[in-house]
Write a protein that holds these residues in place. Structure first.
Motif, mmCIF file in Angstrom:
data_model
loop_
_atom_site.group_PDB
_atom_site.id
_atom_site.type_symbol
_atom_site.label_atom_id
_atom_site.label_comp_id
_atom_site.label_asym_id
_atom_site.label_seq_id
_atom_site.Cartn_x
_atom_site.Cartn_y
_atom_site.Cartn_z
ATOM 1 N N GLU A 52 0.807 -1.198 0.065
ATOM 2 C CA GLU A 52 -0.072 -0.037 -0.119
ATOM 3 C C GLU A 52 0.808 1.501 -0.002
ATOM 4 O O GLU A 52 1.810 1.187 0.494
ATOM 5 N N GLU A 53 0.340 2.368 -0.437
ATOM 6 C CA GLU A 53 0.963 3.573 -0.538
ATOM 7 C C GLU A 53 1.141 4.249 0.707
ATOM 8 O O GLU A 53 0.106 4.377 1.601
ATOM 9 N N TRP A 54 2.207 4.655 1.094
ATOM 10 C CA TRP A 54 2.481 5.487 2.270
ATOM 11 C C TRP A 54 2.658 6.924 2.097
ATOM 12 O O TRP A 54 3.468 7.364 1.482
ATOM 13 N N THR A 55 1.817 7.605 2.974
ATOM 14 C CA THR A 55 1.869 9.106 3.042
ATOM 15 C C THR A 55 2.618 9.634 4.228
ATOM 16 O O THR A 55 2.382 9.315 5.236
ATOM 17 N N ILE A 56 3.651 10.377 3.970
ATOM 18 C CA ILE A 56 4.506 11.149 5.096
ATOM 19 C C ILE A 56 3.574 11.575 6.036
ATOM 20 O O ILE A 56 2.720 12.259 5.590
ATOM 21 N N PHE A 57 4.034 11.703 7.437
ATOM 22 C CA PHE A 57 3.032 12.284 8.399
ATOM 23 C C PHE A 57 1.726 11.799 8.602
ATOM 24 O O PHE A 57 0.889 12.478 9.381
ATOM 25 N N LYS A 58 1.260 10.765 7.926
ATOM 26 C CA LYS A 58 0.167 10.157 8.212
ATOM 27 C C LYS A 58 0.307 8.686 8.748
ATOM 28 O O LYS A 58 1.175 7.913 8.153
ATOM 29 N N PHE A 59 -0.305 8.082 9.725
ATOM 30 C CA PHE A 59 0.132 7.005 10.354
ATOM 31 C C PHE A 59 -1.252 5.993 10.316
ATOM 32 O O PHE A 59 -2.184 6.330 10.232
ATOM 33 N N TYR A 60 -0.971 4.605 10.337
ATOM 34 C CA TYR A 60 -1.882 3.685 9.965
ATOM 35 C C TYR A 60 -1.777 2.546 10.959
ATOM 36 O O TYR A 60 -1.234 1.500 10.668
ATOM 37 N N PRO A 61 -2.381 2.924 12.133
ATOM 38 C CA PRO A 61 -2.137 1.816 13.093
ATOM 39 C C PRO A 61 -2.880 0.467 12.733
ATOM 40 O O PRO A 61 -4.181 0.511 12.352
ATOM 41 N N ARG A 62 -2.324 -0.594 12.981
ATOM 42 C CA ARG A 62 -2.756 -1.722 12.748
ATOM 43 C C ARG A 62 -2.077 -3.018 13.459
ATOM 44 O O ARG A 62 -0.870 -2.595 14.063
ATOM 45 N N ILE A 63 -2.657 -4.086 13.552
ATOM 46 C CA ILE A 63 -1.808 -5.018 14.033
ATOM 47 C C ILE A 63 -1.113 -5.935 13.169
ATOM 48 O O ILE A 63 -1.607 -6.484 12.124
ATOM 49 N N THR A 64 0.408 -6.365 13.068
ATOM 50 C CA THR A 64 1.062 -7.042 12.281
ATOM 51 C C THR A 64 1.639 -8.156 13.167
ATOM 52 O O THR A 64 1.437 -8.339 14.339
ATOM 53 N N GLN A 65 2.458 -8.940 12.287
ATOM 54 C CA GLN A 65 3.135 -9.824 12.951
ATOM 55 C C GLN A 65 4.678 -9.672 13.147
ATOM 56 O O GLN A 65 5.422 -9.111 12.198
ATOM 57 N N GLY A 66 4.906 -9.521 14.546
ATOM 58 C CA GLY A 66 6.397 -9.480 14.676
ATOM 59 C C GLY A 66 7.242 -10.658 14.874
ATOM 60 O O GLY A 66 6.464 -11.720 14.804
ATOM 61 N N GLY A 67 8.618 -10.693 15.043
ATOM 62 C CA GLY A 67 9.161 -11.828 15.204
ATOM 63 C C GLY A 67 10.576 -11.609 15.763
ATOM 64 O O GLY A 67 10.857 -10.817 16.525
ATOM 65 N N TRP A 68 11.226 -12.376 15.436
ATOM 66 C CA TRP A 68 12.747 -12.706 16.124
ATOM 67 C C TRP A 68 13.632 -11.531 15.847
ATOM 68 O O TRP A 68 14.341 -10.930 16.659
ATOM 69 N N PHE A 69 13.588 -10.758 14.622
ATOM 70 C CA PHE A 69 14.215 -9.534 14.534
ATOM 71 C C PHE A 69 14.032 -8.520 15.523
ATOM 72 O O PHE A 69 14.816 -7.827 16.121
ATOM 73 N N GLU A 70 12.668 -8.336 15.747
ATOM 74 C CA GLU A 70 12.377 -7.277 16.734
ATOM 75 C C GLU A 70 12.682 -7.695 18.217
ATOM 76 O O GLU A 70 13.173 -6.844 19.076
ATOM 77 N N ILE A 71 12.838 -9.130 18.575
ATOM 78 C CA ILE A 71 13.426 -9.449 19.925
ATOM 79 C C ILE A 71 14.916 -9.232 19.797
ATOM 80 O O ILE A 71 15.473 -8.477 20.656
ATOM 81 N N VAL A 72 15.559 -9.538 18.527
ATOM 82 C CA VAL A 72 17.154 -9.360 18.550
ATOM 83 C C VAL A 72 17.447 -7.792 18.782
ATOM 84 O O VAL A 72 18.204 -7.460 19.481
ATOM 85 N N MET A 73 16.501 -6.984 18.076
ATOM 86 C CA MET A 73 17.031 -5.479 18.259
ATOM 87 C C MET A 73 16.833 -5.094 19.438
ATOM 88 O O MET A 73 17.452 -4.143 20.116
ATOM 89 N N THR A 74 15.466 -5.304 20.120
ATOM 90 C CA THR A 74 15.330 -5.007 21.574
ATOM 91 C C THR A 74 16.282 -5.457 22.594
ATOM 92 O O THR A 74 16.848 -4.393 23.318
#
Lengths: 158, 66
Positions: A52-74
């Motif tokens: 989907e197209e993303w417009t700067i300064f506009k936010f699209y809150p949604r639930i997505t799937q996170g995983g191992w990369f987010e855990i490692v970064m944290t």
């Protein structure tokens, strides 16, 4: 009274432990697909899906799937902060000055790397480098600080 | 900056460790000050002067390059 925002010395060991865990976890997830793809969990995102197209300064809150990369970064973020900003057991103004000089050096070196990356690297590789730079500042600081502290203690041991 | 810290410490018969404990710094910091490798802050300088019961200017002097 000067406020000291540094953590207690015990947090340094916790930080190193978190960094080791993050590194091991990173290697394991790269090596074993079942582990990587089995670690999906719902998390909040503020950007639209990739198609989907993303417009700067506009936010699209949604639930997505996170995983191992987010855990490692944290784990890396928290580990780096704990290691970099823990007090020494014997903290005084001289060590505070060494810490400040090391931090300035690390920031300057990191900014030179960012500049060189921006000028000479493009595309996906550039994004990969940008993902590393928040941690590289801390790593440069930790290395420089420990070297400077070792030299200071060695030169003033007599 | 020049200093007479080592001389004053010898007069008072204090070790670096004892002086460091009195002013709240590490022994290596006292050593660094005596060697001229570190310039102490105003607070630390005043604490050191108070330990030796001497005016600040008797212990620390400006160098020609300062």
């Amino acid at each position: 009274m000067v406020k000291n925002y540094l953590f207690s010395p015990v947090f340094r060991k916790i930080g190193y432990a978190l960094l080791v865990v993050a590194l091991v976890f990173f290697v394991l997830c790269l090596s074993f697909d079942q582990l990587a793809f089995g670690l999906q969990y719902p998390m909040i995102s503020l950007t639209p899906p990739m198609d989907e197209e993303w417009t700067i300064f506009k936010f699209y809150p949604r639930i997505t799937q996170g995983g191992w990369f987010e855990i490692v970064m944290t784990l890396m973020c928290v580990g780096c902060v704990f290691v970099a900003f823990s007090r020494e057991k014997e903290e005084d103004e001289c060590i505070a000055q060494i810490r400040m000089q090391s931090l300035v050096w690390a920031l300057m070196v990191n900014m030179v790397l960012v500049l060189l990356t921006t000028l000479f690297i493009y595309g996906g590789s550039y994004l990969t480098c940008m993902a590393v730079y928040p941690f590289s500042t801390f790593l440069f600081f930790i290395i420089k600080y420990n070297i400077s502290l070792y030299q200071f203690r060695k030169n003033n041991e007599e | 900056m020049k200093n007479r810290l080592k001389v004053e410490r010898a007069i008072c018969d204090l070790t670096q460790q004892q002086l460091a404990e009195q002013v709240g710094v590490s022994r290596q910091t006292i050593n660094a000050i005596e060697k001229g490798n570190y310039v102490p802050s105003t607070t630390l300088s005043l604490k050191l002067a108070r330990v030796f019961s001497k005016p600040l200017e008797e212990i620390f002097q400006l160098d020609e390059n300062d």
